[in-house]
Motif scaffolding. Structure first.
Motif, short mmCIF file in Angstrom:
data_model
loop_
_atom_site.label_atom_id
_atom_site.label_comp_id
_atom_site.label_asym_id
_atom_site.label_seq_id
_atom_site.Cartn_x
_atom_site.Cartn_y
_atom_site.Cartn_z
N SER A 1 0.82 -1.21 0.00
CA SER A 1 0.00 0.00 0.00
C SER A 1 0.86 1.27 0.00
O SER A 1 0.46 2.30 -0.53
N PHE A 2 2.05 1.19 0.58
CA PHE A 2 2.97 2.33 0.57
C PHE A 2 3.40 2.65 -0.86
O PHE A 2 3.40 3.80 -1.28
N TRP A 3 3.75 1.60 -1.61
CA TRP A 3 4.22 1.80 -2.98
C TRP A 3 3.10 2.24 -3.91
O TRP A 3 3.36 2.85 -4.94
N ASP A 4 1.86 1.93 -3.54
CA ASP A 4 0.73 2.42 -4.32
C ASP A 4 0.58 3.93 -4.20
O ASP A 4 -0.04 4.58 -5.03
N ARG A 5 1.14 4.49 -3.13
CA ARG A 5 1.01 5.93 -2.87
C ARG A 5 2.25 6.74 -3.18
O ARG A 5 2.18 7.95 -3.27
N LEU A 6 3.41 6.11 -3.27
CA LEU A 6 4.65 6.81 -3.61
C LEU A 6 4.99 6.47 -5.05
O LEU A 6 5.32 5.34 -5.38
N ILE A 7 4.91 7.48 -5.92
CA ILE A 7 5.09 7.26 -7.34
C ILE A 7 6.20 8.18 -7.84
O ILE A 7 6.12 9.40 -7.68
N SER A 8 7.23 7.59 -8.41
CA SER A 8 8.35 8.36 -8.94
C SER A 8 8.20 8.52 -10.45
O SER A 8 7.77 7.60 -11.13
N HIS A 9 8.55 9.70 -10.91
CA HIS A 9 8.47 10.02 -12.34
C HIS A 9 9.83 10.58 -12.78
O HIS A 9 10.34 11.50 -12.16
N GLU A 10 10.37 10.04 -13.84
CA GLU A 10 11.64 10.54 -14.36
C GLU A 10 11.48 11.88 -15.07
O GLU A 10 12.40 12.67 -15.11
N ARG A 11 10.30 12.12 -15.62
CA ARG A 11 10.04 13.35 -16.37
C ARG A 11 8.71 13.95 -15.96
O ARG A 11 7.77 13.24 -15.60
N VAL A 12 8.61 15.26 -16.05
CA VAL A 12 7.37 15.97 -15.72
C VAL A 12 6.22 15.47 -16.58
O VAL A 12 5.09 15.32 -16.10
N GLU A 13 6.49 15.19 -17.84
CA GLU A 13 5.45 14.76 -18.77
C GLU A 13 4.73 13.50 -18.31
O GLU A 13 3.58 13.26 -18.64
N PHE A 14 5.41 12.67 -17.51
CA PHE A 14 4.81 11.41 -17.06
C PHE A 14 3.69 11.64 -16.04
O PHE A 14 2.90 10.73 -15.76
N LEU A 15 3.59 12.85 -15.50
CA LEU A 15 2.48 13.18 -14.60
C LEU A 15 1.14 13.20 -15.34
O LEU A 15 0.08 13.10 -14.72
N SER A 16 1.19 13.36 -16.65
CA SER A 16 -0.04 13.52 -17.44
C SER A 16 -0.96 12.30 -17.36
O SER A 16 -2.15 12.42 -17.62
N THR A 17 -0.43 11.14 -16.98
CA THR A 17 -1.30 9.96 -16.82
C THR A 17 -2.11 10.04 -15.53
O THR A 17 -3.07 9.29 -15.36
N TYR A 18 -1.74 10.97 -14.64
CA TYR A 18 -2.43 11.12 -13.36
C TYR A 18 -3.18 12.43 -13.22
O TYR A 18 -4.14 12.51 -12.46
N PHE A 19 -2.70 13.49 -13.90
CA PHE A 19 -3.25 14.83 -13.70
C PHE A 19 -3.46 15.56 -15.02
O PHE A 19 -2.77 15.27 -16.00
N ASP A 20 -4.32 16.56 -14.96
CA ASP A 20 -4.44 17.52 -16.05
C ASP A 20 -3.26 18.47 -15.89
O ASP A 20 -3.19 19.22 -14.91
#
Length: 135
Positions: free
Chosen positions: A107-126
């Motif tokens: 459950s911890f890893w479900d909440r901590l998400i690492s992204h190498e690039r800013v663009e990868f946030l687009s799968t989670y946020f507008d």
């Protein structure tokens, strides 16, 4: 901005005193400021939240300092967290992910998400709603 589940998103893009993204940042002051900004939403209103933390430059907090800060937080910061998204994770974050992977609950890893690039946030946020700086 908010998550698909309706959790409010708090964005941390630390800047040094000179305004540059790679300038010196007093992490204690930054984290204290973030906790103050989030307090009403998280503790008083008991609502869920997510954090987007863009790491750049040399923004460090030592393990013992992070542990002390964690212990000072109200329990609702842990109960109400939807996710913590770390963009451009530091070597320390990468090390902790690797070292803690076999011993920390899933459950911890479900909440901590690492992204190498800013663009990868687009799968989670507008991305427009996040209003991230151009640099």
């Amino acid at each position: 901005a908010s998550t698909s589940d309706g959790a409010r998103v708090f964005v941390l893009v630390p800047r040094g005193l000179d305004g540059s993204i790679d300038g010196h940042v007093d992490m204690w002051r930054l984290l204290a400021y973030a906790a103050i900004e989030m307090h009403r939403h998280v503790v008083e209103e008991g609502r869920s939240y997510a954090v987007v933390w863009v790491q750049a430059g040399d923004h460090r907090i030592w393990s013992l300092s992070a542990w002390r800060f964690r212990r000072s937080l109200h329990a609702r910061y842990f109960e109400n967290v939807d996710a913590v998204h770390v963009v451009h994770p530091s070597w320390a974050v990468r090390f902790y992910e690797l070292a803690l992977w076999p011993v920390v609950e899933e459950s911890f890893w479900d909440r901590l998400i690492s992204h190498e690039r800013v663009e990868f946030l687009s799968t989670y946020f507008d991305m427009a709603a996040l209003a991230l700086p151009k640099d």
